[in-house]
Design a protein around this motif. Structure first.
Motif, PDB file in Angstrom:
ATOM      1  N   UNK A   1      25.829  23.133  65.538  1.00  0.00           N
ATOM      2  CA  UNK A   1      25.198  23.900  64.456  1.00  0.00           C
ATOM      3  C   UNK A   1      24.690  22.979  63.355  1.00  0.00           C
ATOM      4  N   UNK A   2      25.485  21.980  62.991  1.00  0.00           N
ATOM      5  CA  UNK A   2      25.049  21.045  61.941  1.00  0.00           C
ATOM      6  C   UNK A   2      23.802  20.284  62.366  1.00  0.00           C
ATOM      7  N   UNK A   3      23.726  19.919  63.655  1.00  0.00           N
ATOM      8  CA  UNK A   3      22.549  19.195  64.160  1.00  0.00           C
ATOM      9  C   UNK A   3      21.306  20.079  64.132  1.00  0.00           C
ATOM     10  N   UNK A   4      21.490  21.371  64.378  1.00  0.00           N
ATOM     11  CA  UNK A   4      20.357  22.302  64.327  1.00  0.00           C
ATOM     12  C   UNK A   4      19.755  22.340  62.934  1.00  0.00           C
ATOM     13  N   UNK A   5      20.613  22.478  61.936  1.00  0.00           N
ATOM     14  CA  UNK A   5      20.115  22.547  60.560  1.00  0.00           C
ATOM     15  C   UNK A   5      19.565  21.207  60.094  1.00  0.00           C
ATOM     16  N   UNK A   6      20.195  20.120  60.544  1.00  0.00           N
ATOM     17  CA  UNK A   6      19.665  18.791  60.208  1.00  0.00           C
ATOM     18  C   UNK A   6      18.270  18.607  60.800  1.00  0.00           C
ATOM     19  N   UNK A   7      18.068  19.112  62.014  1.00  0.00           N
ATOM     20  CA  UNK A   7      16.756  19.011  62.660  1.00  0.00           C
ATOM     21  C   UNK A   7      15.706  19.803  61.883  1.00  0.00           C
ATOM     22  N   UNK A   8      16.079  20.980  61.392  1.00  0.00           N
ATOM     23  CA  UNK A   8      15.150  21.781  60.577  1.00  0.00           C
ATOM     24  C   UNK A   8      14.737  21.012  59.325  1.00  0.00           C
ATOM     25  N   UNK A   9      15.704  20.396  58.674  1.00  0.00           N
ATOM     26  CA  UNK A   9      15.410  19.640  57.453  1.00  0.00           C
ATOM     27  C   UNK A   9      14.546  18.426  57.767  1.00  0.00           C
ATOM     28  N   UNK A  10      14.892  17.699  58.841  1.00  0.00           N
ATOM     29  CA  UNK A  10      14.121  16.513  59.215  1.00  0.00           C
ATOM     30  C   UNK A  10      12.698  16.890  59.625  1.00  0.00           C
ATOM     31  N   UNK A  11      12.561  18.026  60.310  1.00  0.00           N
ATOM     32  CA  UNK A  11      11.225  18.490  60.683  1.00  0.00           C
ATOM     33  C   UNK A  11      10.386  18.814  59.465  1.00  0.00           C
ATOM     34  N   UNK A  12      11.019  19.424  58.473  1.00  0.00           N
ATOM     35  CA  UNK A  12      10.317  19.726  57.218  1.00  0.00           C
ATOM     36  C   UNK A  12       9.917  18.437  56.514  1.00  0.00           C
ATOM     37  N   UNK A  13      10.820  17.466  56.486  1.00  0.00           N
ATOM     38  CA  UNK A  13      10.520  16.173  55.846  1.00  0.00           C
ATOM     39  C   UNK A  13       9.383  15.442  56.556  1.00  0.00           C
ATOM     40  N   UNK A  14       9.284  15.605  57.878  1.00  0.00           N
ATOM     41  CA  UNK A  14       8.231  14.916  58.627  1.00  0.00           C
ATOM     42  C   UNK A  14       6.840  15.407  58.248  1.00  0.00           C
ATOM     43  N   UNK A  15       6.767  16.585  57.623  1.00  0.00           N
ATOM     44  CA  UNK A  15       5.469  17.151  57.238  1.00  0.00           C
ATOM     45  C   UNK A  15       5.073  16.782  55.814  1.00  0.00           C
ATOM     46  N   UNK A  16       5.916  16.039  55.107  1.00  0.00           N
ATOM     47  CA  UNK A  16       5.597  15.691  53.715  1.00  0.00           C
ATOM     48  C   UNK A  16       4.266  14.948  53.588  1.00  0.00           C
ATOM     49  N   UNK A  17       3.951  13.967  54.453  1.00  0.00           N
ATOM     50  CA  UNK A  17       2.623  13.337  54.344  1.00  0.00           C
ATOM     51  C   UNK A  17       1.481  14.321  54.502  1.00  0.00           C
ATOM     52  N   UNK A  18       1.639  15.286  55.399  1.00  0.00           N
ATOM     53  CA  UNK A  18       0.608  16.308  55.600  1.00  0.00           C
ATOM     54  C   UNK A  18       0.487  17.203  54.368  1.00  0.00           C
ATOM     55  N   UNK A  19       1.622  17.628  53.830  1.00  0.00           N
ATOM     56  CA  UNK A  19       1.606  18.498  52.653  1.00  0.00           C
ATOM     57  C   UNK A  19       0.994  17.777  51.457  1.00  0.00           C
ATOM     58  N   UNK A  20       1.278  16.491  51.320  1.00  0.00           N
ATOM     59  CA  UNK A  20       0.683  15.701  50.238  1.00  0.00           C
ATOM     60  C   UNK A  20      -0.828  15.632  50.386  1.00  0.00           C
ATOM     61  N   UNK A  21      -1.279  15.410  51.623  1.00  0.00           N
ATOM     62  CA  UNK A  21      -2.719  15.344  51.892  1.00  0.00           C
ATOM     63  C   UNK A  21      -3.386  16.682  51.613  1.00  0.00           C
TER      64      UNK A  21
END
Length: 447
Positions: free
Chosen positions: A290-310
């Motif tokens: 369960x902890x890995x699932x939520x960590x993956x959600x957070x990491x996936x969101x963080x991976x989009x930060x360059x896109x969101x900035x653009x």
């Protein structure tokens, strides 16, 4: 205030800097600053801060940011849970070559037509594990994905683009209340650019249209050295799974698509419920803790930060161009040359140029529509033909621009640099634009 030809300077600088530096984010930010400098001099920072705050507070911007960020979480779950790998393992034996894998990517893009964001991120993330096995450059993958994103959304009236433009036609009095979709559908045969963009892809894949420029170099690099041009966050990189299950791919995708469409088209609702279904399924099947699932959600969101900035920089740049009057200046510049025969092709070329250089697709059309259709009425030009010309211009801008949202997301989904994707697909976008221009001219002459 009428800035005249000066309104062209910020956009020209963005293009020059992007080509020179290969860095799109910094170029767009610089262009926006120059626009505010022109308008406010050395007090530009006040308006820059105000506009940035207004853009962030805008409901449409918040929706885009949430959708894109949550798509990162969804794709992260799909990848880390082994779903994308399982799909690749299932599909690869059915494909015999690079051509068949790219044609499969193209067909998948035709099916996922609800929204260009959904298409760009989902198809790229799903198919890269398949195309990688045939030494396909990520630039080629991004081109195939991008060419079925915005184009298909314009050719299918139940997409987010169809709904938006139909409402815009009604708002501007071009269509009667409740008849926007009907006029949109009537205009589809005249949407020459999206039709051509979709058709050109298999011609490129099959070699009927040869590889040229950066695309040729990227494919040669991939085949000769194995360097696919991968540039992506490890969270979105497909990894081998010891026990791949097809259910962990198809159920999340089915849930995402179902909740996006039912009871009405809404990508934000779809991705939220898609993530929830995926979390429940992965938890029940014990795909990961369960902890890995939520960590993956957070990491996936963080991976989009360059896109969101653009995207934020792009929206601010669009507002700057609107304030400086770029679209109005371009339309005013071509008015003296307009005739009933030339109006559709001139509108397509001029609005395409504005959409391409500004990165604004929906916004430019909203500005141009109140000007274009009174001109069409004055010259007695077929209304569906003019709708087709205007929306084709929007599609070209979305497809070809170095820093449009569709280009950014297609590059992100495929895992390559935005600039590399844009410059490699530009020749094929231009082929479509030239052919569309000739069709608009011929249609106006013979109608």
């Amino acid at each position: 205030m009428d800035y005249g030809a000066v309104s062209l300077i910020p956009t020209a600088l963005v293009l020059v800097l992007a080509i020179w530096s290969h860095r799109t984010l910094e170029s767009v930010i610089f262009g926006a600053i120059v626009a505010f400098l022109i308008m406010d001099g050395w007090q530009f920072a006040d308006r820059l801060a105000t506009v940035t705050t207004e853009v962030l507070a805008d409901e449409s911007t918040a929706w885009v940011m949430l959708v894109c960020g949550l798509y990162g979480s969804f794709i992260g779950l799909l990848v880390k849970g082994g779903g994308a790998y399982a799909f690749g393992e299932w599909l690869t034996p059915k494909l015999q070559s690079k051509r068949s894998s790219l044609l499969a990517t193209w067909l998948l893009g035709l099916v996922i037509f609800l929204d260009d964001y959904l298409n760009s991120l989902t198809v790229g993330a799903t198919m890269k594990s398949v195309t990688d096995r045939f030494k396909t450059s990520r630039e080629m993958l991004a081109y195939v994905v991008d060419s079925t994103a915005a184009p298909m959304c314009l050719l299918i009236p139940i997409s987010s683009w169809g709904v938006y433009f139909a409402s815009l036609l009604e708002k501007n009095g071009v269509a009667d209340s409740g008849q926007g979709i009907a006029l949109f559908v009537e205009s589809i045969p005249y949407m020459f650019y999206p039709l051509l963009a979709v058709v050109i892809v298999p011609l490129v894949i099959m070699g009927v249209i040869p590889l040229v420029g950066s695309m040729r170099a990227a494919e040669a690099r991939a085949e000769e050295t194995g360097d696919l041009g991968v540039v992506e966050d490890t969270t979105l990189a497909v990894e081998a799974s010891e026990n791949p299950r097809m259910s962990v791919f198809f159920l999340p995708i089915a849930a995402l698509l179902f909740f996006t469409v039912v009871p009405s088209v809404d990508l934000l609702r779809g991705v939220i419920l898609g993530i929830m279904v995926t979390l429940v399924q992965y938890g029940v099947l014990r795909i990961m803790p369960l902890t890995a699932l939520f960590d993956t959600c957070v990491e996936g969101l963080k991976s989009m930060i360059p896109v969101l900035t653009m995207l934020l920089a792009l929206f601010v740049f669009v507002e700057a161009n609107n304030a400086i009057g770029l679209t109005d200046y371009v339309i005013a510049g071509i008015k003296p040359y307009m005739t009933a025969t030339l109006l559709p092709v001139l509108i397509f070329i001029s609005i395409s140029a504005v959409a391409y250089t500004t990165g604004s697709n929906w916004g430019v059309i909203a500005i141009a529509m109140p000007v274009v259709f009174p001109l069409a009425e004055a010259f007695d030009v077929n209304t569906p033909l003019m709708v087709g010309a205007l929306l084709s211009a929007s599609c070209f801008g979305s497809h070809a621009c170095f820093y449009s949202d569709s280009t950014i997301l297609s590059a992100q989904g495929a895992g390559c640099k935005t600039y590399d994707h844009a410059i490699s697909q530009l020749p094929y976008a231009l082929i479509g634009a030239v052919a569309a221009s000739l069709l608009f001219l011929a249609t106006a002459v013979f109608s």
